[in-house]
Design a protein around this motif. Sequence first.
Motif, PDB file in Angstrom:
ATOM      1  N   VAL A   7     -22.766 -18.533  18.388  1.00 15.19           N
ATOM      2  CA  VAL A   7     -22.636 -17.293  17.627  1.00 15.19           C
ATOM      3  C   VAL A   7     -21.218 -16.753  17.748  1.00 15.19           C
ATOM      4  O   VAL A   7     -20.593 -16.380  16.754  1.00 15.19           O
ATOM      5  CB  VAL A   7     -23.662 -16.229  18.106  1.00 15.19           C
ATOM      6  N   ILE A   8     -20.699 -16.723  18.959  1.00 17.50           N
ATOM      7  CA  ILE A   8     -19.346 -16.219  19.200  1.00 17.50           C
ATOM      8  C   ILE A   8     -18.329 -17.051  18.424  1.00 17.50           C
ATOM      9  O   ILE A   8     -17.444 -16.513  17.756  1.00 17.50           O
ATOM     10  CB  ILE A   8     -19.027 -16.213  20.720  1.00 17.50           C
ATOM     11  N   ASP A   9     -18.484 -18.367  18.466  1.00 16.02           N
ATOM     12  CA  ASP A   9     -17.574 -19.261  17.739  1.00 16.02           C
ATOM     13  C   ASP A   9     -17.712 -19.103  16.229  1.00 16.02           C
ATOM     14  O   ASP A   9     -16.715 -19.120  15.502  1.00 16.02           O
ATOM     15  CB  ASP A   9     -17.833 -20.718  18.129  1.00 16.02           C
ATOM     16  N   PHE A  10     -18.931 -18.942  15.754  1.00 13.72           N
ATOM     17  CA  PHE A  10     -19.193 -18.797  14.322  1.00 13.72           C
ATOM     18  C   PHE A  10     -18.431 -17.609  13.744  1.00 13.72           C
ATOM     19  O   PHE A  10     -17.879 -17.672  12.655  1.00 13.72           O
ATOM     20  CB  PHE A  10     -20.692 -18.630  14.069  1.00 13.72           C
ATOM     21  N   TYR A  11     -18.393 -16.519  14.478  1.00 11.13           N
ATOM     22  CA  TYR A  11     -17.705 -15.312  14.015  1.00 11.13           C
ATOM     23  C   TYR A  11     -16.216 -15.320  14.387  1.00 11.13           C
ATOM     24  O   TYR A  11     -15.508 -14.367  14.072  1.00 11.13           O
ATOM     25  CB  TYR A  11     -18.379 -14.063  14.563  1.00 11.13           C
ATOM     26  N   HIS A  19     -25.874  -6.189  15.399  1.00  5.25           N
ATOM     27  CA  HIS A  19     -24.477  -6.271  14.972  1.00  5.25           C
ATOM     28  C   HIS A  19     -24.146  -7.544  14.206  1.00  5.25           C
ATOM     29  O   HIS A  19     -23.134  -7.602  13.508  1.00  5.25           O
ATOM     30  CB  HIS A  19     -23.543  -6.142  16.184  1.00  5.25           C
ATOM     31  N   PHE A  20     -24.980  -8.548  14.338  1.00  2.87           N
ATOM     32  CA  PHE A  20     -24.742  -9.834  13.672  1.00  2.87           C
ATOM     33  C   PHE A  20     -26.018 -10.260  12.945  1.00  2.87           C
ATOM     34  O   PHE A  20     -26.859 -10.968  13.507  1.00  2.87           O
ATOM     35  CB  PHE A  20     -24.283 -10.887  14.688  1.00  2.87           C
ATOM     36  N   PRO A  21     -26.172  -9.828  11.697  1.00  2.00           N
ATOM     37  CA  PRO A  21     -27.429 -10.036  10.967  1.00  2.00           C
ATOM     38  C   PRO A  21     -27.756 -11.498  10.653  1.00  2.00           C
ATOM     39  O   PRO A  21     -28.895 -11.803  10.331  1.00  2.00           O
ATOM     40  CB  PRO A  21     -27.232  -9.228   9.680  1.00  2.00           C
ATOM     41  N   GLU A  22     -26.796 -12.395  10.762  1.00  3.88           N
ATOM     42  CA  GLU A  22     -27.082 -13.799  10.484  1.00  3.88           C
ATOM     43  C   GLU A  22     -27.803 -14.483  11.648  1.00  3.88           C
ATOM     44  O   GLU A  22     -28.231 -15.621  11.538  1.00  3.88           O
ATOM     45  CB  GLU A  22     -25.788 -14.577  10.169  1.00  3.88           C
ATOM     46  N   GLY A  67     -34.179 -21.452  20.263  1.00  5.78           N
ATOM     47  CA  GLY A  67     -33.532 -22.579  19.609  1.00  5.78           C
ATOM     48  C   GLY A  67     -34.286 -23.098  18.407  1.00  5.78           C
ATOM     49  O   GLY A  67     -33.913 -24.103  17.821  1.00  5.78           O
ATOM     50  N   LYS A  68     -35.348 -22.426  18.020  1.00  3.99           N
ATOM     51  CA  LYS A  68     -36.134 -22.842  16.855  1.00  3.99           C
ATOM     52  C   LYS A  68     -35.800 -21.925  15.699  1.00  3.99           C
ATOM     53  O   LYS A  68     -35.702 -20.722  15.858  1.00  3.99           O
ATOM     54  CB  LYS A  68     -37.624 -22.797  17.162  1.00  3.99           C
ATOM     55  N   GLY A  69     -35.617 -22.503  14.535  1.00  8.46           N
ATOM     56  CA  GLY A  69     -35.191 -21.724  13.382  1.00  8.46           C
ATOM     57  C   GLY A  69     -33.803 -22.179  12.974  1.00  8.46           C
ATOM     58  O   GLY A  69     -33.383 -23.289  13.310  1.00  8.46           O
ATOM     59  N   VAL A  70     -33.106 -21.317  12.261  1.00  8.64           N
ATOM     60  CA  VAL A  70     -31.789 -21.689  11.759  1.00  8.64           C
ATOM     61  C   VAL A  70     -30.756 -20.639  12.117  1.00  8.64           C
ATOM     62  O   VAL A  70     -31.070 -19.475  12.308  1.00  8.64           O
ATOM     63  CB  VAL A  70     -31.801 -21.870  10.215  1.00  8.64           C
ATOM     64  N   PHE A  71     -29.526 -21.091  12.199  1.00  7.09           N
ATOM     65  CA  PHE A  71     -28.382 -20.187  12.336  1.00  7.09           C
ATOM     66  C   PHE A  71     -27.242 -20.795  11.545  1.00  7.09           C
ATOM     67  O   PHE A  71     -26.961 -21.977  11.681  1.00  7.09           O
ATOM     68  CB  PHE A  71     -27.947 -20.019  13.792  1.00  7.09           C
ATOM     69  N   PRO A  72     -26.577 -20.033  10.720  1.00  4.99           N
ATOM     70  CA  PRO A  72     -26.892 -18.653  10.331  1.00  4.99           C
ATOM     71  C   PRO A  72     -28.135 -18.611   9.453  1.00  4.99           C
ATOM     72  O   PRO A  72     -28.562 -19.631   8.934  1.00  4.99           O
ATOM     73  CB  PRO A  72     -25.651 -18.215   9.562  1.00  4.99           C
ATOM     74  N   LYS A  73     -28.686 -17.404   9.320  1.00  2.44           N
ATOM     75  CA  LYS A  73     -29.883 -17.233   8.508  1.00  2.44           C
ATOM     76  C   LYS A  73     -29.671 -17.824   7.133  1.00  2.44           C
ATOM     77  O   LYS A  73     -28.598 -17.705   6.555  1.00  2.44           O
ATOM     78  CB  LYS A  73     -30.219 -15.746   8.331  1.00  2.44           C
ATOM     79  N   ASP A  74     -30.714 -18.416   6.601  1.00  5.06           N
ATOM     80  CA  ASP A  74     -30.692 -18.970   5.256  1.00  5.06           C
ATOM     81  C   ASP A  74     -30.693 -17.808   4.268  1.00  5.06           C
ATOM     82  O   ASP A  74     -31.594 -16.979   4.277  1.00  5.06           O
ATOM     83  CB  ASP A  74     -31.930 -19.846   5.047  1.00  5.06           C
ATOM     84  N   ASN A  75     -29.669 -17.727   3.419  1.00  5.49           N
ATOM     85  CA  ASN A  75     -29.567 -16.633   2.453  1.00  5.49           C
ATOM     86  C   ASN A  75     -30.747 -16.610   1.495  1.00  5.49           C
ATOM     87  O   ASN A  75     -31.160 -15.561   1.042  1.00  5.49           O
ATOM     88  CB  ASN A  75     -28.258 -16.726   1.671  1.00  5.49           C
ATOM     89  N   LYS A  76     -31.298 -17.783   1.168  1.00  4.24           N
ATOM     90  CA  LYS A  76     -32.440 -17.833   0.258  1.00  4.24           C
ATOM     91  C   LYS A  76     -33.632 -17.119   0.865  1.00  4.24           C
ATOM     92  O   LYS A  76     -34.339 -16.392   0.188  1.00  4.24           O
ATOM     93  CB  LYS A  76     -32.802 -19.277  -0.071  1.00  4.24           C
TER      94      LYS A  76
END
Length: 148
Positions: A14-18, A57-60, A69-78
């Motif tokens: 997350v830190i790296d993504f932003y 603070h980070f909605p994605e 660890g289950k699901g996706v990052f960043p959130k799927d916009n769809k």
Amino acid sequence: MINIEGFTKRLQKVIDFYGESASSFAEKVGVQRSTISHILSGRNKPSLDFVMKVLSHFPEVELYWLMNGKGVFPKDNKSEVKIQEIEKVEKKIDPPKTENKEIPTSPSSSISTSIQSSLHTSSEKKIERIVIFYSDGSFQNFNENIKS
């Protein structure tokens, strides 16, 4: 039980993504720099307050992904668009007080208009069940008294 090693890897992602440093991330989230350092090193486990601050603070970032660890990052916009569309429809419809109520015959909202048009466009297709999901995780199931 949370896997602290997996959590720290996801937090670092997350830190790296932003494009943040640990210090700037801590500042944006509203915690001390040592808090981030201790979590990333595995010394401390994240508190619920910390996790909620990251999510707000980070909605994605999805809670289930961050914790397990289950699901996706960043959130799927769809997925987010679908959720927003459902919330708009929910605001137009008063939630029924009991299950298995009859569908209104007069189109008072966009969803009832859609249902009405579906009912009259095909003589072969019959609606068996309608399920409405609410943002609090509850739902209502309509499977009787559906007029065609």
